[in-house]
Design a protein around this motif. Structure first.
Motif, PDB file in Angstrom:
ATOM      1  N   GLY A 197       0.827  -1.227  -0.034  1.00 17.30           N
ATOM      2  CA  GLY A 197       0.110   0.151  -0.047  1.00 17.30           C
ATOM      3  C   GLY A 197       0.757   1.307   0.019  1.00 17.30           C
ATOM      4  O   GLY A 197       0.465   2.323  -0.711  1.00 17.30           O
ATOM      5  N   MET A 198       2.084   1.346   0.833  1.00 13.93           N
ATOM      6  CA  MET A 198       2.975   2.415   0.960  1.00 13.93           C
ATOM      7  C   MET A 198       3.577   2.575  -0.598  1.00 13.93           C
ATOM      8  O   MET A 198       3.934   3.630  -0.929  1.00 13.93           O
ATOM      9  N   ILE A 199       4.049   1.538  -1.331  1.00 14.64           N
ATOM     10  CA  ILE A 199       4.143   1.494  -2.755  1.00 14.64           C
ATOM     11  C   ILE A 199       3.344   2.571  -3.444  1.00 14.64           C
ATOM     12  O   ILE A 199       3.544   3.155  -4.316  1.00 14.64           O
ATOM     13  N   GLY A 200       2.138   1.971  -3.561  1.00 16.72           N
ATOM     14  CA  GLY A 200       1.135   2.786  -4.046  1.00 16.72           C
ATOM     15  C   GLY A 200       0.877   4.067  -3.626  1.00 16.72           C
ATOM     16  O   GLY A 200       0.637   4.930  -4.679  1.00 16.72           O
ATOM     17  N   ALA A 201       1.019   4.507  -2.484  1.00 18.12           N
ATOM     18  CA  ALA A 201       0.892   5.672  -2.010  1.00 18.12           C
ATOM     19  C   ALA A 201       2.174   6.316  -2.588  1.00 18.12           C
ATOM     20  O   ALA A 201       1.909   7.731  -2.759  1.00 18.12           O
ATOM     21  N   ALA A 202       3.308   5.938  -2.735  1.00 16.16           N
ATOM     22  CA  ALA A 202       4.614   6.536  -3.354  1.00 16.16           C
ATOM     23  C   ALA A 202       4.270   6.998  -4.720  1.00 16.16           C
ATOM     24  O   ALA A 202       4.480   7.877  -5.430  1.00 16.16           O
ATOM     25  N   PHE A 203       3.511   5.909  -5.347  1.00 12.38           N
ATOM     26  CA  PHE A 203       3.153   6.222  -6.833  1.00 12.38           C
ATOM     27  C   PHE A 203       1.989   7.609  -6.842  1.00 12.38           C
ATOM     28  O   PHE A 203       1.929   8.463  -7.650  1.00 12.38           O
ATOM     29  N   GLY A 204       1.223   7.446  -5.716  1.00 13.45           N
ATOM     30  CA  GLY A 204       0.099   8.384  -5.971  1.00 13.45           C
ATOM     31  C   GLY A 204       0.808   9.851  -5.572  1.00 13.45           C
ATOM     32  O   GLY A 204       0.484  10.666  -6.103  1.00 13.45           O
ATOM     33  N   PHE A 205       2.086   9.816  -4.688  1.00 15.23           N
ATOM     34  CA  PHE A 205       2.738  10.913  -4.562  1.00 15.23           C
ATOM     35  C   PHE A 205       3.027  11.620  -5.771  1.00 15.23           C
ATOM     36  O   PHE A 205       2.894  12.992  -6.075  1.00 15.23           O
ATOM     37  N   GLY A 206       3.744  10.775  -6.671  1.00 17.10           N
ATOM     38  CA  GLY A 206       4.255  11.162  -7.996  1.00 17.10           C
ATOM     39  C   GLY A 206       3.095  11.817  -8.868  1.00 17.10           C
ATOM     40  O   GLY A 206       3.312  12.506  -9.587  1.00 17.10           O
ATOM     41  N   ALA A 266      -5.186   8.669  -4.076  1.00 14.19           N
ATOM     42  CA  ALA A 266      -4.585   7.123  -3.908  1.00 14.19           C
ATOM     43  C   ALA A 266      -3.602   7.248  -2.709  1.00 14.19           C
ATOM     44  O   ALA A 266      -3.723   6.295  -2.207  1.00 14.19           O
ATOM     45  N   ALA A 267      -2.833   8.470  -2.669  1.00 18.45           N
ATOM     46  CA  ALA A 267      -2.074   8.614  -1.312  1.00 18.45           C
ATOM     47  C   ALA A 267      -2.679   8.502  -0.086  1.00 18.45           C
ATOM     48  O   ALA A 267      -2.253   7.727   0.846  1.00 18.45           O
ATOM     49  N   VAL A 268      -3.863   8.865   0.022  1.00 17.97           N
ATOM     50  CA  VAL A 268      -4.688   9.058   1.162  1.00 17.97           C
ATOM     51  C   VAL A 268      -5.435   7.689   1.516  1.00 17.97           C
ATOM     52  O   VAL A 268      -5.059   6.990   2.669  1.00 17.97           O
ATOM     53  N   VAL A 269      -5.792   7.053   0.501  1.00 22.67           N
ATOM     54  CA  VAL A 269      -6.393   5.765   0.669  1.00 22.67           C
ATOM     55  C   VAL A 269      -5.156   4.618   0.912  1.00 22.67           C
ATOM     56  O   VAL A 269      -5.520   3.825   1.843  1.00 22.67           O
ATOM     57  N   GLN A 270      -4.280   4.567   0.261  1.00 20.98           N
ATOM     58  CA  GLN A 270      -3.313   3.542   0.327  1.00 20.98           C
ATOM     59  C   GLN A 270      -2.322   3.870   1.383  1.00 20.98           C
ATOM     60  O   GLN A 270      -1.761   2.801   2.040  1.00 20.98           O
ATOM     61  N   ALA A 271      -1.962   4.972   1.747  1.00 24.79           N
ATOM     62  CA  ALA A 271      -1.083   5.035   3.037  1.00 24.79           C
ATOM     63  C   ALA A 271      -1.631   5.234   4.398  1.00 24.79           C
ATOM     64  O   ALA A 271      -1.291   4.870   5.162  1.00 24.79           O
ATOM     65  N   GLY A 272      -3.057   5.966   4.111  1.00 27.01           N
ATOM     66  CA  GLY A 272      -3.771   5.968   5.403  1.00 27.01           C
ATOM     67  C   GLY A 272      -4.820   5.159   5.834  1.00 27.01           C
ATOM     68  O   GLY A 272      -4.946   4.861   6.915  1.00 27.01           O
ATOM     69  N   LEU A 273      -5.493   4.686   4.750  1.00 28.34           N
ATOM     70  CA  LEU A 273      -6.954   3.591   5.070  1.00 28.34           C
ATOM     71  C   LEU A 273      -6.521   2.148   4.841  1.00 28.34           C
ATOM     72  O   LEU A 273      -7.025   1.294   5.193  1.00 28.34           O
ATOM     73  N   MET A 274      -5.338   1.921   3.992  1.00 28.25           N
ATOM     74  CA  MET A 274      -5.142   0.447   3.597  1.00 28.25           C
ATOM     75  C   MET A 274      -4.714  -0.406   4.983  1.00 28.25           C
ATOM     76  O   MET A 274      -5.534  -1.599   5.019  1.00 28.25           O
ATOM     77  N   PHE A 303     -14.558   8.746  -4.831  1.00 29.92           N
ATOM     78  CA  PHE A 303     -14.860   7.516  -4.773  1.00 29.92           C
ATOM     79  C   PHE A 303     -13.831   6.595  -5.424  1.00 29.92           C
ATOM     80  O   PHE A 303     -13.696   5.569  -4.902  1.00 29.92           O
ATOM     81  N   GLY A 304     -13.309   6.942  -6.530  1.00 32.81           N
ATOM     82  CA  GLY A 304     -12.556   6.044  -7.307  1.00 32.81           C
ATOM     83  C   GLY A 304     -11.403   5.591  -6.436  1.00 32.81           C
ATOM     84  O   GLY A 304     -10.813   4.407  -6.762  1.00 32.81           O
ATOM     85  N   ALA A 305     -10.922   6.660  -5.902  1.00 26.83           N
ATOM     86  CA  ALA A 305      -9.571   6.341  -4.898  1.00 26.83           C
ATOM     87  C   ALA A 305      -9.534   4.957  -4.310  1.00 26.83           C
ATOM     88  O   ALA A 305      -8.614   4.279  -3.690  1.00 26.83           O
ATOM     89  N   LEU A 306     -10.960   4.831  -3.689  1.00 29.25           N
ATOM     90  CA  LEU A 306     -11.077   3.916  -2.528  1.00 29.25           C
ATOM     91  C   LEU A 306     -10.784   2.435  -3.474  1.00 29.25           C
ATOM     92  O   LEU A 306     -10.237   1.536  -2.798  1.00 29.25           O
ATOM     93  N   GLY A 307     -10.809   2.479  -4.639  1.00 33.63           N
ATOM     94  CA  GLY A 307     -10.587   1.113  -5.536  1.00 33.63           C
ATOM     95  C   GLY A 307      -8.970   0.848  -5.526  1.00 33.63           C
ATOM     96  O   GLY A 307      -8.419  -0.175  -5.945  1.00 33.63           O
ATOM     97  N   GLY A 308      -8.339   1.950  -5.222  1.00 30.55           N
ATOM     98  CA  GLY A 308      -6.808   1.729  -5.016  1.00 30.55           C
ATOM     99  C   GLY A 308      -6.429   0.448  -4.196  1.00 30.55           C
ATOM    100  O   GLY A 308      -5.102   0.317  -4.203  1.00 30.55           O
ATOM    101  N   VAL A 309      -7.060   0.043  -3.377  1.00 29.85           N
ATOM    102  CA  VAL A 309      -6.780  -0.964  -2.442  1.00 29.85           C
ATOM    103  C   VAL A 309      -6.748  -2.406  -3.197  1.00 29.85           C
ATOM    104  O   VAL A 309      -6.132  -3.148  -2.508  1.00 29.85           O
ATOM    105  N   ALA A 310      -7.178  -2.476  -4.228  1.00 25.58           N
ATOM    106  CA  ALA A 310      -7.169  -3.820  -5.027  1.00 25.58           C
ATOM    107  C   ALA A 310      -5.788  -4.242  -5.062  1.00 25.58           C
ATOM    108  O   ALA A 310      -5.495  -5.377  -4.810  1.00 25.58           O
TER     109      ALA A 310
END
Length: 417
Positions: free
Chosen positions: A144-153, A270-278, A320-327
């Motif tokens: 999830g943190m990797i996904g958040a790093a991509f989200g940061f970019g 993506a950053a909020v969901v994958q770093a904060g909610l994942m 809403f779509g950002a929540l799909g980033g957990v997949a």
């Protein structure tokens, strides 16, 4: 520093290093997204609608090379370690940006993307690196943190690229080259090796190729079914990198600045969901249900994008779509957990090849669909057709995922249920 980074304090430091490396890498890549259509129009002398026919082959060029060389990079990282493969990938990315920035004809863009595709192992090798320095129970959050790093970019890259693109369409390419160079120097100085010598394996050309990797993992159904699901899921989601810039220009008449701003909001989500909610979601419902949640949200969001006739609707869908980033992190965690430590690079190489296959077929298909339903002679005008197709594909990806869960229940840790 060349010592391997085992779990523990040193492993946590290494984890931080690779997260920053991925974030900087994605920041550099995100810079160019808003201006690629403008550069294609300049070099190929085409309209925005006609540029879609160039965007597909350009993305497919990267994907073909990544498909062919992804398993090689994964196998090389299992043999020599993650660090040298990451550094080689990042340095070639800088060269790619310079070639594209100085391009005076359309074919130099293809050359740049081919070089980047050959060494484009950053994501798969980063995943293998994370698997090296985390325990199975930590991997869902780590991915999830990797996904958040991509989200940061994606937060800062497209936004900055959009502003620079207003000045000159080539400016973001040179900024990307500079960031990639800084990324390389950062990794050269601070990134330790993560793969312990006892977990390394000999390079085997039979596994270091797309067909060999696929054949090997087809014998492991608990991995194979998930890989198929991931491949179809990725195919659906090529609609974003391959069409978003020109699609939003055609449908909403957005400028590079507006395109960059919208992508920045996607990155924030993506950053909020994958770093904060994942982590919270994983703790509450487990890895399998987290993946299912992500699949479901993505289906709904993609169909909503398809019918979003006004630009403001897009901004309503993004949170809403950002929540799909957990997949994706949940799916990566399941695959990694059931794979031996000495085959993590090979797994990520095989995954990279499947993703690359999706990136070969996806941009060609999605841009062809976009062109078919938007050009002047189109029998039916529906700019959201590509997103509707993506929603259907995401729904289809549930079948192999559920099959993998059902037939390999014993291989999945109880905590993942």
């Amino acid at each position: 520093m060349t010592d391997s980074a085992p779990p523990g304090k040193h492993g946590k430091n290494a984890f931080f290093f690779v997260i920053v490396t991925v974030a900087l890498d994605m920041l550099a890549f995100g810079l160019i997204i808003p201006v690629v259509p403008a550069l294609i129009r300049e070099l190929a002398h085409v309209t925005s609608e006609e540029a879609t026919l160039w965007l597909g082959p350009l993305a497919a060029t990267y994907a073909v090379m990544n498909f062919l060389f992804g398993p090689v990079m994964g196998a090389l990282s299992d043999k020599f370690g993650r660090r040298p493969v990451l550094l080689a990938s990042i340095s070639t990315l800088a060269i790619d940006f310079l070639i594209m920035g100085f391009a005076h004809n359309i074919w130099l863009l293809f050359l740049g993307r081919a070089l980047s595709g050959i060494s484009g192992a950053t994501y798969s090798t980063a995943n293998a690196y994370i698997a090296d320095v985390t325990t199975p129970g930590e991997r869902g959050r780590a991915f999830g943190m990797i996904g958040a790093a991509f989200g940061f970019g994606f937060v800062f890259g497209p936004v900055i690229g959009g502003f620079l693109g207003e000045i000159d369409p080539r400016a973001p390419f040179f900024a990307g080259a500079g960031l990639a160079l800084l990324n390389f120097l950062y990794g050269l100085i601070v990134l330790p090796e993560s793969l312990a010598p006892e977990n390394r394996r000999a390079f085997d050309i039979r596994r270091a190729n797309p067909l060999g990797a696929a054949k090997h993992f087809s014998k492991l159904p608990h991995v194979g079914w998930f890989l198929i699901a991931a491949g179809i899921f990725m195919l659906a989601h090529t609609v974003f990198p391959s069409t978003w810039n020109v699609y939003s220009e055609i449908r909403y008449n957005w400028t590079p600045k507006e395109i960059g701003f919208s992508l920045g909001l996607v990155g924030i989500g993506a950053a909020v969901v994958q770093a904060g909610l994942m982590g919270l979601i994983l703790d509450r419902i487990g890895t399998v249900k987290t993946a299912l949640l992500g699949f479901g949200v993505n289906v709904v969001a993609l169909i909503a994008y398809a019918f979003a006739s006004q630009g403001w609707m897009v901004y309503a869908i993004i949170p809403f779509g950002a929540l799909g980033g957990v997949a994706s992190p949940a799916l990566n965690s399941l695959m990694s957990t059931v794979t031996p430590a000495n085959a993590q690079g090979e797994l990520q190489g095989a995954s990279s090849s499947l993703n690359a296959m999706a990136m070969i077929v996806g941009p060609l298909t999605m841009n062809a669909v976009l062109f078919t339903f938007t050009h002047d002679g189109a029998p039916v005008h529906f700019a959201g057709a590509a997103f509707l197709l993506a929603g259907v594909l995401t729904l289809l990806s549930l079948a192999p995922f559920l099959r993998g869960v059902a037939v390999n229940r014993d291989a999945i840790p109880a905590a993942a249920d």
